[in-house]
Design a protein around this motif. Structure first.
Motif, short mmCIF file in Angstrom:
data_model
loop_
_atom_site.label_atom_id
_atom_site.label_comp_id
_atom_site.label_asym_id
_atom_site.label_seq_id
_atom_site.Cartn_x
_atom_site.Cartn_y
_atom_site.Cartn_z
N SER A 30 -6.30 2.04 2.98
CA SER A 30 -5.17 2.47 3.81
C SER A 30 -3.87 1.93 3.24
O SER A 30 -2.87 2.66 3.13
N ASP A 35 -0.51 3.73 4.17
CA ASP A 35 -0.74 3.72 5.62
C ASP A 35 -0.87 2.26 6.07
O ASP A 35 -1.95 1.76 6.37
N THR A 38 -2.31 1.30 9.68
CA THR A 38 -3.78 1.30 9.78
C THR A 38 -4.35 0.07 9.09
O THR A 38 -5.29 -0.55 9.60
#
Length: 159
Positions: A30, A35, A38
């Protein structure tokens, strides 16, 4: 009957070991995709349970402001905990963060430390470490009992 259960118990024990590695790697994947939120969510439970690598990762996310708001105090705290466990990268990063803090941030951190935050956090870590040690002890004891039963019947007499 017990001899048939031994392979099942062993397989369950061996299969549970990679769970952490997979979850931590999911966080890395992630993070590498950008990301960060996350990654933070995946790493936080491990950090709270006392994992130094996850604590370091959270500290860096707070330090850079990725997935969370930039917060040198949170970064410093997580890196301090990881550093107290011998995670050298955490100690080095913590020193850099300390230099970046404003006088107001330094004062807030000092007040928080004096209010017992370090003692409370170490208590949480000690509890987690105790639980981990107990889990390992139970697994070892269970394996010893199963091996004993499988090999010799542990002194039971066969009929």
């Amino acid at each position: 009957m017990m001899k048939r259960l031994i392979p099942v118990f062993l397989m369950l024990i061996l299969m549970s070991a990679p769970v952490y590695a997979v979850a931590f790697q999911d966080g890395m994947d992630s993070y590498n995709r950008g990301d960060y939120k996350t990654a933070f969510e995946l790493w936080k439970p491990f950090a709270e349970k006392g994992d130094a690598k996850a604590q370091f990762a959270l500290g860096r996310l707070y330090d850079i402001g990725q997935g969370v708001a930039l917060d040198y105090i949170q970064a410093y705290k997580w890196l301090s905990i990881a550093g107290s466990k011998g995670y050298e990268k955490a100690r080095k990063n913590r020193a850099k963060i300390e230099k970046q803090m404003t006088p107001t941030q330094s004062l807030k951190l000092r007040n928080w430390q004096e209010s017992g935050w370090n003692r409370k956090k170490k208590g949480i870590d000690s509890q987690s470490n105790m639980e981990d040690a107990m889990d390992k002890w139970l697994v070892i004891a269970g394996l010893a009992i199963m091996v004993c039963l499988a090999i010799s019947g542990c002194g039971t007499t066969g009929t």
